[in-house]
Design a protein around this motif. Structure first.
Motif, PDB file in Angstrom:
ATOM      1  N   SER A 148       0.772  -1.231  -0.096  1.00 33.19           N
ATOM      2  CA  SER A 148      -0.126  -0.061  -0.242  1.00 33.19           C
ATOM      3  C   SER A 148       0.886   1.188  -0.090  1.00 33.19           C
ATOM      4  CB  SER A 148      -0.786  -0.055   1.232  1.00 33.19           C
ATOM      5  OG  SER A 148      -0.081   0.338   2.430  1.00 33.19           O
ATOM      6  N   SER A 149       0.555   2.321  -0.509  1.00 29.28           N
ATOM      7  CA  SER A 149       1.225   3.395  -0.585  1.00 29.28           C
ATOM      8  C   SER A 149       1.317   4.287   0.949  1.00 29.28           C
ATOM      9  CB  SER A 149       0.782   4.460  -1.732  1.00 29.28           C
ATOM     10  OG  SER A 149      -0.466   4.645  -1.582  1.00 29.28           O
ATOM     11  N   GLU A 150       0.555   3.800   1.707  1.00 29.83           N
ATOM     12  CA  GLU A 150       0.173   4.508   3.020  1.00 29.83           C
ATOM     13  C   GLU A 150       1.261   3.941   4.019  1.00 29.83           C
ATOM     14  OE1 GLU A 150      -3.088   4.915   6.203  1.00 29.83           O
ATOM     15  OE2 GLU A 150      -3.819   5.197   4.262  1.00 29.83           O
ATOM     16  N   LEU A 151       1.950   4.836   4.328  1.00 28.90           N
ATOM     17  CA  LEU A 151       2.844   4.435   5.550  1.00 28.90           C
ATOM     18  C   LEU A 151       2.207   4.256   6.851  1.00 28.90           C
ATOM     19  CD1 LEU A 151       6.056   4.264   6.315  1.00 28.90           C
ATOM     20  CD2 LEU A 151       6.188   6.627   6.820  1.00 28.90           C
ATOM     21  N   GLN A 152       2.549   3.212   7.659  1.00 31.92           N
ATOM     22  CA  GLN A 152       1.856   2.931   8.842  1.00 31.92           C
ATOM     23  C   GLN A 152       2.369   4.210   9.887  1.00 31.92           C
ATOM     24  OE1 GLN A 152      -0.886   0.724   9.095  1.00 31.92           O
ATOM     25  NE2 GLN A 152      -0.367   1.051   6.884  1.00 31.92           N
ATOM     26  N   SER A 153       1.763   4.232  10.912  1.00 29.89           N
ATOM     27  CA  SER A 153       1.963   5.019  11.948  1.00 29.89           C
ATOM     28  C   SER A 153       3.225   4.592  12.662  1.00 29.89           C
ATOM     29  CB  SER A 153       0.980   5.194  13.018  1.00 29.89           C
ATOM     30  OG  SER A 153       1.599   5.595  14.199  1.00 29.89           O
ATOM     31  N   PHE A 154       4.247   5.702  13.048  1.00 30.09           N
ATOM     32  CA  PHE A 154       5.353   5.608  13.768  1.00 30.09           C
ATOM     33  C   PHE A 154       5.340   4.581  14.983  1.00 30.09           C
ATOM     34  CE2 PHE A 154       8.950   7.365  16.360  1.00 30.09           C
ATOM     35  CZ  PHE A 154      10.062   7.117  15.889  1.00 30.09           C
ATOM     36  N   ASN A 155       3.953   4.554  15.584  1.00 34.26           N
ATOM     37  CA  ASN A 155       4.084   3.880  16.682  1.00 34.26           C
ATOM     38  C   ASN A 155       3.215   2.574  16.734  1.00 34.26           C
ATOM     39  OD1 ASN A 155       5.812   5.245  18.782  1.00 34.26           O
ATOM     40  ND2 ASN A 155       4.383   6.834  18.525  1.00 34.26           N
ATOM     41  N   THR A 156       2.875   2.260  15.482  1.00 37.92           N
ATOM     42  CA  THR A 156       1.932   1.070  15.139  1.00 37.92           C
ATOM     43  C   THR A 156       2.926  -0.539  15.257  1.00 37.92           C
ATOM     44  OG1 THR A 156       0.733   2.177  13.433  1.00 37.92           O
ATOM     45  CG2 THR A 156       0.538  -0.309  13.642  1.00 37.92           C
ATOM     46  N   VAL A 157       2.347  -1.296  16.090  1.00 40.25           N
ATOM     47  CA  VAL A 157       3.002  -2.663  16.383  1.00 40.25           C
ATOM     48  C   VAL A 157       1.997  -3.733  16.059  1.00 40.25           C
ATOM     49  CG1 VAL A 157       4.108  -3.944  18.173  1.00 40.25           C
ATOM     50  CG2 VAL A 157       4.384  -1.705  18.331  1.00 40.25           C
ATOM     51  N   VAL A 158       2.681  -4.878  15.449  1.00 39.16           N
ATOM     52  CA  VAL A 158       2.076  -5.954  15.172  1.00 39.16           C
ATOM     53  C   VAL A 158       1.916  -6.822  16.643  1.00 39.16           C
ATOM     54  CG1 VAL A 158       1.657  -8.002  13.901  1.00 39.16           C
ATOM     55  CG2 VAL A 158       2.208  -5.935  12.665  1.00 39.16           C
ATOM     56  N   PRO A 159       1.232  -7.119  17.358  1.00 37.72           N
ATOM     57  CA  PRO A 159       1.260  -7.616  18.409  1.00 37.72           C
ATOM     58  C   PRO A 159       1.706  -9.139  18.352  1.00 37.72           C
ATOM     59  CG  PRO A 159      -0.911  -6.683  18.335  1.00 37.72           C
ATOM     60  CD  PRO A 159      -0.265  -6.463  17.054  1.00 37.72           C
ATOM     61  N   ASN A 160       2.791  -9.700  19.092  1.00 37.47           N
ATOM     62  CA  ASN A 160       3.544 -10.927  18.805  1.00 37.47           C
ATOM     63  C   ASN A 160       2.465 -12.185  18.650  1.00 37.47           C
ATOM     64  OD1 ASN A 160       6.223 -10.017  18.776  1.00 37.47           O
ATOM     65  ND2 ASN A 160       6.308  -9.832  20.731  1.00 37.47           N
ATOM     66  N   GLU A 161       1.311 -12.005  19.639  1.00 39.63           N
ATOM     67  CA  GLU A 161       0.440 -13.125  19.416  1.00 39.63           C
ATOM     68  C   GLU A 161      -0.529 -13.136  18.323  1.00 39.63           C
ATOM     69  OE1 GLU A 161      -1.450  -9.393  21.957  1.00 39.63           O
ATOM     70  OE2 GLU A 161       0.529 -10.715  21.780  1.00 39.63           O
ATOM     71  N   TRP A 162      -0.532 -12.021  17.506  1.00 39.58           N
ATOM     72  CA  TRP A 162      -1.020 -12.085  16.175  1.00 39.58           C
ATOM     73  C   TRP A 162      -0.207 -12.695  15.077  1.00 39.58           C
ATOM     74  CZ3 TRP A 162      -3.575  -6.809  15.002  1.00 39.58           C
ATOM     75  CH2 TRP A 162      -4.659  -6.623  16.137  1.00 39.58           C
ATOM     76  N   ILE A 163       0.988 -12.868  15.053  1.00 37.18           N
ATOM     77  CA  ILE A 163       1.897 -13.150  14.180  1.00 37.18           C
ATOM     78  C   ILE A 163       1.950 -14.906  13.953  1.00 37.18           C
ATOM     79  CG2 ILE A 163       4.547 -13.167  13.433  1.00 37.18           C
ATOM     80  CD1 ILE A 163       4.806 -10.512  15.085  1.00 37.18           C
ATOM     81  N   LYS A 164       1.791 -14.957  12.543  1.00 41.02           N
ATOM     82  CA  LYS A 164       1.970 -16.481  12.160  1.00 41.02           C
ATOM     83  C   LYS A 164       3.051 -16.708  11.413  1.00 41.02           C
ATOM     84  CE  LYS A 164      -2.150 -16.868  13.779  1.00 41.02           C
ATOM     85  NZ  LYS A 164      -2.401 -17.071  14.871  1.00 41.02           N
ATOM     86  N   ALA A 165       3.818 -15.896  10.584  1.00 37.23           N
ATOM     87  CA  ALA A 165       5.151 -16.305   9.956  1.00 37.23           C
ATOM     88  C   ALA A 165       5.725 -14.906   9.863  1.00 37.23           C
ATOM     89  CB  ALA A 165       4.838 -16.701   8.822  1.00 37.23           C
ATOM     90  N   VAL A 166       7.081 -15.232  10.208  1.00 36.85           N
ATOM     91  CA  VAL A 166       8.196 -14.083   9.858  1.00 36.85           C
ATOM     92  C   VAL A 166       9.136 -14.548   8.749  1.00 36.85           C
ATOM     93  CG1 VAL A 166       9.997 -12.758  11.093  1.00 36.85           C
ATOM     94  CG2 VAL A 166       7.958 -13.231  11.967  1.00 36.85           C
ATOM     95  N   VAL A 167       9.412 -13.718   7.867  1.00 34.11           N
ATOM     96  CA  VAL A 167      10.569 -14.192   6.850  1.00 34.11           C
ATOM     97  C   VAL A 167      11.355 -12.865   6.902  1.00 34.11           C
ATOM     98  CG1 VAL A 167      10.869 -14.509   4.556  1.00 34.11           C
ATOM     99  CG2 VAL A 167       8.924 -15.517   5.382  1.00 34.11           C
ATOM    100  N   LYS A 168      12.668 -13.120   7.252  1.00 32.38           N
ATOM    101  CA  LYS A 168      13.745 -12.084   7.240  1.00 32.38           C
ATOM    102  C   LYS A 168      14.007 -11.864   5.680  1.00 32.38           C
ATOM    103  CE  LYS A 168      17.382  -9.737   8.479  1.00 32.38           C
ATOM    104  NZ  LYS A 168      17.785  -8.772   7.325  1.00 32.38           N
ATOM    105  N   GLN A 169      14.138 -10.531   5.344  1.00 33.13           N
ATOM    106  CA  GLN A 169      14.347  -9.964   3.982  1.00 33.13           C
ATOM    107  C   GLN A 169      15.838  -9.966   3.751  1.00 33.13           C
ATOM    108  OE1 GLN A 169      11.392  -9.588   1.743  1.00 33.13           O
ATOM    109  NE2 GLN A 169      11.031 -10.630   3.512  1.00 33.13           N
ATOM    110  N   LYS A 170      16.470 -10.282   2.758  1.00 33.62           N
ATOM    111  CA  LYS A 170      17.915 -10.263   2.522  1.00 33.62           C
ATOM    112  C   LYS A 170      18.414  -8.825   2.696  1.00 33.62           C
ATOM    113  CE  LYS A 170      21.443 -11.153  -0.913  1.00 33.62           C
ATOM    114  NZ  LYS A 170      21.751 -10.339  -2.161  1.00 33.62           N
ATOM    115  N   THR A 171      19.566  -8.869   3.533  1.00 35.95           N
ATOM    116  CA  THR A 171      20.053  -7.591   3.812  1.00 35.95           C
ATOM    117  C   THR A 171      21.067  -7.079   2.555  1.00 35.95           C
ATOM    118  OG1 THR A 171      20.530  -8.115   5.999  1.00 35.95           O
ATOM    119  CG2 THR A 171      21.901  -6.303   5.371  1.00 35.95           C
TER     120      THR A 171
END
Length: 179
Positions: free
Chosen positions: A128-151
């Motif tokens: 989406s072109s809309e940047l999320q708020s500076f203080n928005t957090v995805v609660p850990n209990e909501w997270i189903k998968a995490v994929v680290k992007q290449k550095t």
């Protein structure tokens, strides 16, 4: 609203000036730097990350008489550095309790949590072109998968300072590591 058009050098000098001002530094990181991310190219983000890390970091973290100290605003400064660092990117799949739907977001890690930069519109590719708020957090209990992007490489990092670019742990442990 005032629209300003600054090149990267002018922007960096303005941010550095704001960061030095006692009452201005409260808002520079969330309201100016973070909100400017959608206007930045990857190279701009790398440039700002490196020069802010090199030149502004010491304004917030310093040693005096053998004791480590911080100035007001150091957490927001570290938060902005974490958001700018393109090696600190994770694709998160989470189920929102608000709508019980799976969502995907491009996030960065800060202080042990995932902060979304952008939500993916079709669930896979288009941000989406809309940047999320500076203080928005995805609660850990909501997270189903995490994929680290290449550095990615950062061409602005000077020789001998590569550890700064590679040390992502600093964003999760800055309070214990730097204080």
């Amino acid at each position: 609203m005032i629209n300003l058009f600054l090149d990267r050098h002018e922007f960096l000098f303005a941010v550095e000036g704001f960061a030095r001002g006692s009452h201005l530094r409260q808002h520079v990181w969330g309201e100016i730097v973070y909100r400017s991310i959608p206007q930045m190219s990857d190279d701009d983000m790398d440039y700002f990350w490196f020069y802010m890390r090199r030149d502004i970091f010491k304004q917030y973290f310093y040693e005096l008489n053998g004791k480590k100290n911080t100035h007001v605003g150091y957490e927001d400064f570290m938060h902005a550095l974490a958001a700018l660092h393109r090696g600190n990117r994770y694709k998160i799949t989470f189920r929102s309790e608000a709508d019980n739907t799976l969502h995907n977001a491009l996030c960065y890690r800060f202080d042990g949590e995932y902060y979304p930069l952008y939500l993916y519109i079709d669930g896979k590719t288009k941000k989406s072109s809309e940047l999320q708020s500076f203080n928005t957090v995805v609660p850990n209990e909501w997270i189903k998968a995490v994929v680290k992007q290449k550095t990615p490489e950062n061409r602005h990092v000077e020789l001998g300072r590569e550890e700064w670019w590679n040390d992502l742990e600093i964003y999760d442990n800055f309070k214990t590591k730097l204080l």
